[in-house]
Design a protein around this motif. Sequence first.
Motif, PDB file in Angstrom:
ATOM      1  N   UNK A 280      49.160  -0.621 -11.750  1.00  0.00           N
ATOM      2  CA  UNK A 280      49.011   0.827 -11.597  1.00  0.00           C
ATOM      3  C   UNK A 280      49.025   1.279 -10.149  1.00  0.00           C
ATOM      4  N   UNK A 281      48.874   0.334  -9.204  1.00  0.00           N
ATOM      5  CA  UNK A 281      48.882   0.732  -7.803  1.00  0.00           C
ATOM      6  C   UNK A 281      48.254  -0.304  -6.895  1.00  0.00           C
ATOM      7  N   UNK A 282      48.555  -0.204  -5.611  1.00  0.00           N
ATOM      8  CA  UNK A 282      47.935  -1.039  -4.582  1.00  0.00           C
ATOM      9  C   UNK A 282      46.777  -0.211  -4.042  1.00  0.00           C
ATOM     10  N   UNK A 283      45.623  -0.328  -4.683  1.00  0.00           N
ATOM     11  CA  UNK A 283      44.534   0.613  -4.489  1.00  0.00           C
ATOM     12  C   UNK A 283      43.623   0.291  -3.306  1.00  0.00           C
ATOM     13  N   UNK A 284      43.550  -0.971  -2.899  1.00  0.00           N
ATOM     14  CA  UNK A 284      42.643  -1.325  -1.804  1.00  0.00           C
ATOM     15  C   UNK A 284      43.092  -2.638  -1.171  1.00  0.00           C
ATOM     16  N   UNK A 285      42.717  -2.814   0.104  1.00  0.00           N
ATOM     17  CA  UNK A 285      43.160  -3.989   0.855  1.00  0.00           C
ATOM     18  C   UNK A 285      42.027  -4.463   1.763  1.00  0.00           C
ATOM     19  N   UNK A 286      41.972  -5.783   1.992  1.00  0.00           N
ATOM     20  CA  UNK A 286      40.887  -6.381   2.749  1.00  0.00           C
ATOM     21  C   UNK A 286      40.868  -5.930   4.201  1.00  0.00           C
ATOM     22  N   UNK A 302      47.579   8.144  -3.726  1.00  0.00           N
ATOM     23  CA  UNK A 302      46.621   8.005  -4.821  1.00  0.00           C
ATOM     24  C   UNK A 302      45.463   8.985  -4.626  1.00  0.00           C
ATOM     25  N   UNK A 303      44.951   9.498  -5.743  1.00  0.00           N
ATOM     26  CA  UNK A 303      43.739  10.309  -5.720  1.00  0.00           C
ATOM     27  C   UNK A 303      42.727   9.640  -6.635  1.00  0.00           C
ATOM     28  N   UNK A 304      41.541   9.358  -6.098  1.00  0.00           N
ATOM     29  CA  UNK A 304      40.551   8.564  -6.818  1.00  0.00           C
ATOM     30  C   UNK A 304      39.357   9.396  -7.269  1.00  0.00           C
TER      31      UNK A 304
END
Length: 412
Positions: A280-286, A302-304
């Motif tokens: 569904x998406x690349x929502x977060x990264x380290x 993206x809107x969360x």
Amino acid sequence: MALIGSTIKRLLQFKADYLGGRKSPQEAQKQQLMELLEKAISTSFGKYYHFESILKSSDLEALFKNRLPIVHYEEMNNRWWSQQQHFPDISWPGQPEYYALSSGTTGPSSKRLPVTEDFLRSMRLVSLDQLSEISKLELPEEVFESEALAISSSANLERRKGNYEGEISGININNLPDWYELFFRPGKEIAAIDDWKTRTDRIAEEAGHWNIGLISGIPSWVQLCLQKIIDKQGVEYVDDLWPNARVFISGGVAFDTYENSFRSLFRNKLTVIDTYLASEGFFAYGSADTPMEMKLATRHGYYFEFIPFTGEHIDEKGKVKADAPTLGLDQVEKDKEYILVASTCAGAWRYVPGDTLTFTSTDPPKIVLTGRIKFFLNVVGSQLSEQKINAAIRHLSAQLDEDINEFMVTCK
């Protein structure tokens, strides 16, 4: 050669320091919602839910939440996405060229999720921000002139009704920018081999010709492939073959239960960075300072929203109730569990991917994944998350002095 690595590192650091955007994450999120609504205003979905009037509202976020329902895959697919096969401009402008197949981790059948051009661009932007974070790590400059090995699903996509479909990692490989192919291993030819054993055999055979500095993939897949490389190349450790192999980008499943056995494949210190890359998406990264805590991708299409993960908001089938309240980034708290709701540039609107998370920081917003909505044990009211179960397995593993990577829980 170190000059090349130094130059690449400085360019990535420049991107992170000067091109990251000056708006706060909360302001960036409001801007993202506005841009998503503007882009989809003329779609069937946008007309049905009157995006034009939402955009004119003095409280755009509140009206958006009030007017659009929270949906799971079945509702979004049955009413909207299934129409995109035949008609353009359904929930996003145009028609998707790609569909990502995802079994999820709890569903009985595969999901078929649209992948738009805007969505692919978003994936690339988040990937660049991830590389910018890596550039901040204390790593030898030679790492930045090395190659990157991705252990993925097959990049051989299936043609179906005018679209290409496959797993999201395979779709991403087919859409790599030309410049990245200079660094990407095993290369598109090997990555397109369907059979897993044949593909990893080829990777193991070719591994001696590569200079790998960064490795990415699902821990279980990567561990199996790296062990095969060690055996085939006749070395004791991965970095006997690839001295610059210092970074592993993890995703797909929790790294916790694989950590000991995974690190045992390396002689030198390995930096492990977690990511939240879903179909569904690349929502977060380290992030560089806390590699296993992830920065939310607040500026990337993206809107969360976040639903407090409590029993009152979940029905007996493990779905979010229609009246569940959602919070914005300015309302969430550290160390509390939430269910993610996302609106995306793939035409998902107030969509529940099914993942749960905890904020380890709210400024900047950083998260760790705690599991899936349907992956919680609640036999006696204990509501044990996947994160807590993994912690118990790690404790048991230490007590028994045995590596336990895979496990199953049953109740009598």
